[in-house]
Design a protein around this motif. Structure first.
Motif, PDB file in Angstrom:
ATOM      1  N   GLU A  43       5.480 -32.235  14.037  1.00  0.00           N
ATOM      2  CA  GLU A  43       5.418 -32.152  15.981  1.00  0.00           C
ATOM      3  C   GLU A  43       6.163 -30.992  15.642  1.00  0.00           C
ATOM      4  OE1 GLU A  43       5.380 -35.481  18.482  1.00  0.00           O
ATOM      5  OE2 GLU A  43       7.048 -34.270  19.284  1.00  0.00           O
ATOM      6  N   GLN A  44       5.668 -29.966  17.274  1.00  0.00           N
ATOM      7  CA  GLN A  44       6.643 -28.875  17.378  1.00  0.00           C
ATOM      8  C   GLN A  44       6.196 -28.510  18.797  1.00  0.00           C
ATOM      9  OE1 GLN A  44       5.674 -25.619  15.100  1.00  0.00           O
ATOM     10  NE2 GLN A  44       4.974 -26.833  13.504  1.00  0.00           N
ATOM     11  N   SER A  45       6.969 -27.666  19.442  1.00  0.00           N
ATOM     12  CA  SER A  45       7.169 -27.395  21.141  1.00  0.00           C
ATOM     13  C   SER A  45       6.791 -26.284  20.298  1.00  0.00           C
ATOM     14  CB  SER A  45       7.957 -28.607  21.726  1.00  0.00           C
ATOM     15  OG  SER A  45       7.725 -29.627  21.823  1.00  0.00           O
ATOM     16  N   PHE A  46       6.315 -25.141  21.192  1.00  0.00           N
ATOM     17  CA  PHE A  46       6.271 -23.717  22.012  1.00  0.00           C
ATOM     18  C   PHE A  46       5.824 -23.535  23.075  1.00  0.00           C
ATOM     19  CE2 PHE A  46       2.576 -25.214  18.192  1.00  0.00           C
ATOM     20  CZ  PHE A  46       1.689 -24.310  19.709  1.00  0.00           C
ATOM     21  N   THR A  47       5.727 -22.174  23.396  1.00  0.00           N
ATOM     22  CA  THR A  47       5.133 -21.383  24.678  1.00  0.00           C
ATOM     23  C   THR A  47       4.365 -20.532  23.673  1.00  0.00           C
ATOM     24  OG1 THR A  47       7.170 -22.114  25.442  1.00  0.00           O
ATOM     25  CG2 THR A  47       6.225 -20.293  26.552  1.00  0.00           C
ATOM     26  N   LEU A  48       3.031 -20.586  23.983  1.00  0.00           N
ATOM     27  CA  LEU A  48       1.929 -19.502  24.012  1.00  0.00           C
ATOM     28  C   LEU A  48       1.184 -19.734  25.205  1.00  0.00           C
ATOM     29  CD1 LEU A  48       1.357 -18.583  20.880  1.00  0.00           C
ATOM     30  CD2 LEU A  48      -0.190 -21.062  20.283  1.00  0.00           C
ATOM     31  N   TYR A  49       0.674 -18.311  24.976  1.00  0.00           N
ATOM     32  CA  TYR A  49      -0.435 -17.609  26.562  1.00  0.00           C
ATOM     33  C   TYR A  49      -0.147 -18.293  27.748  1.00  0.00           C
ATOM     34  CZ  TYR A  49      -3.663 -16.909  21.873  1.00  0.00           C
ATOM     35  OH  TYR A  49      -3.733 -16.364  20.763  1.00  0.00           O
ATOM     36  N   ASP A  50       1.344 -18.273  27.498  1.00  0.00           N
ATOM     37  CA  ASP A  50       1.933 -18.293  29.721  1.00  0.00           C
ATOM     38  C   ASP A  50       2.029 -20.280  29.320  1.00  0.00           C
ATOM     39  OD1 ASP A  50       2.116 -16.230  29.910  1.00  0.00           O
ATOM     40  OD2 ASP A  50       1.210 -15.719  30.165  1.00  0.00           O
ATOM     41  N   ARG A  51       1.791 -20.787  28.430  1.00  0.00           N
ATOM     42  CA  ARG A  51       1.814 -22.093  28.460  1.00  0.00           C
ATOM     43  C   ARG A  51       2.706 -23.112  27.349  1.00  0.00           C
ATOM     44  NH1 ARG A  51      -3.601 -24.485  29.911  1.00  0.00           N
ATOM     45  NH2 ARG A  51      -4.753 -22.812  30.383  1.00  0.00           N
ATOM     46  N   ASN A  52       3.169 -23.974  28.077  1.00  0.00           N
ATOM     47  CA  ASN A  52       4.768 -24.894  27.636  1.00  0.00           C
ATOM     48  C   ASN A  52       3.687 -26.089  26.619  1.00  0.00           C
ATOM     49  OD1 ASN A  52       7.135 -23.443  27.754  1.00  0.00           O
ATOM     50  ND2 ASN A  52       7.226 -24.256  29.962  1.00  0.00           N
ATOM     51  N   LEU A  53       3.546 -26.263  24.861  1.00  0.00           N
ATOM     52  CA  LEU A  53       2.790 -27.141  24.484  1.00  0.00           C
ATOM     53  C   LEU A  53       3.857 -27.766  23.197  1.00  0.00           C
ATOM     54  CD1 LEU A  53       0.270 -24.760  24.188  1.00  0.00           C
ATOM     55  CD2 LEU A  53      -0.054 -26.197  25.082  1.00  0.00           C
ATOM     56  N   ARG A  54       2.769 -29.260  23.266  1.00  0.00           N
ATOM     57  CA  ARG A  54       3.950 -29.629  22.396  1.00  0.00           C
ATOM     58  C   ARG A  54       2.354 -30.234  21.204  1.00  0.00           C
ATOM     59  NH1 ARG A  54       6.685 -33.621  24.218  1.00  0.00           N
ATOM     60  NH2 ARG A  54       4.549 -35.535  24.310  1.00  0.00           N
ATOM     61  N   LEU A  55       2.822 -29.768  19.674  1.00  0.00           N
ATOM     62  CA  LEU A  55       2.023 -30.272  19.290  1.00  0.00           C
ATOM     63  C   LEU A  55       1.699 -31.294  18.221  1.00  0.00           C
ATOM     64  CD1 LEU A  55      -1.309 -29.599  17.294  1.00  0.00           C
ATOM     65  CD2 LEU A  55       0.949 -27.790  16.045  1.00  0.00           C
ATOM     66  N   THR A  56       1.351 -32.463  18.055  1.00  0.00           N
ATOM     67  CA  THR A  56       1.490 -33.099  17.195  1.00  0.00           C
ATOM     68  C   THR A  56       0.338 -33.180  16.049  1.00  0.00           C
ATOM     69  OG1 THR A  56       2.437 -34.333  18.663  1.00  0.00           O
ATOM     70  CG2 THR A  56       1.722 -35.975  16.300  1.00  0.00           C
ATOM     71  N   LEU A  57       0.529 -32.885  15.155  1.00  0.00           N
ATOM     72  CA  LEU A  57       0.079 -32.505  13.559  1.00  0.00           C
ATOM     73  C   LEU A  57      -0.174 -33.912  12.753  1.00  0.00           C
ATOM     74  CD1 LEU A  57      -2.337 -30.717  12.529  1.00  0.00           C
ATOM     75  CD2 LEU A  57      -0.276 -29.734  11.076  1.00  0.00           C
ATOM     76  N   ARG A  58      -1.574 -34.226  12.169  1.00  0.00           N
ATOM     77  CA  ARG A  58      -1.010 -35.771  11.168  1.00  0.00           C
ATOM     78  C   ARG A  58      -2.251 -35.107  10.420  1.00  0.00           C
ATOM     79  NH1 ARG A  58      -1.577 -37.319  16.463  1.00  0.00           N
ATOM     80  NH2 ARG A  58      -3.623 -37.825  16.792  1.00  0.00           N
ATOM     81  N   TYR A  59      -1.690 -35.686   8.719  1.00  0.00           N
ATOM     82  CA  TYR A  59      -2.626 -35.657   8.073  1.00  0.00           C
ATOM     83  C   TYR A  59      -2.757 -37.218   7.833  1.00  0.00           C
ATOM     84  CZ  TYR A  59      -4.250 -35.915   2.874  1.00  0.00           C
ATOM     85  OH  TYR A  59      -5.356 -35.618   1.918  1.00  0.00           O
TER      86      TYR A  59
END
Length: 113
Positions: free
Chosen positions: A13-29
């Motif tokens: 899980e990581q949060s970042f700002t991209l294309y003027d959006r604050n996003l949180r990505l949760t990636l699962r295998y």
């Protein structure tokens, strides 16, 4: 184009700002599918953009959404095949985020070569 830093953890899980959006990505295998799924959360609007969306090499995820970007799993080895183990994400795979225009330009370039 942005490369999302990944590890071999089962859940990342990581949060970042991209294309003027604050996003949180949760990636699962997913060991059963030997593939990756993700949730993408819009922090500013306090809502999920998508949940349990799949990732596949060479296929843009989120292209059907009204977003300025897509996510794509890239096979750095050049084989163009999906993962066969969770170790592939940190070793052989890259998770890319790019604008839809960048994605379309890459596709057009691929047809020319």
């Amino acid at each position: 184009m942005f490369i999302i830093q990944t590890t071999t953890d089962e859940v990342l899980e990581q949060s970042f700002t991209l294309y003027d959006r604050n996003l949180r990505l949760t990636l699962r295998y997913n060991a059963i599918l030997t593939g990756y799924q993700f949730d993408l959360f819009d922090i500013d609007n306090d809502e999920y953009i998508t949940k349990n969306k799949g990732l596949s090499v060479g296929s843009p995820s989120l292209i059907e959404f009204n977003l300025p970007f897509v996510m794509e799993l890239n096979d750095k080895s050049g084989l163009g095949i999906n993962a066969i183990s969770k170790d592939d994400l940190n070793n052989r795979m890259q998770l890319l985020i790019m604008t839809k225009e960048e994605y379309r330009a890459a596709i057009r370039q691929g047809f020319r070569t």
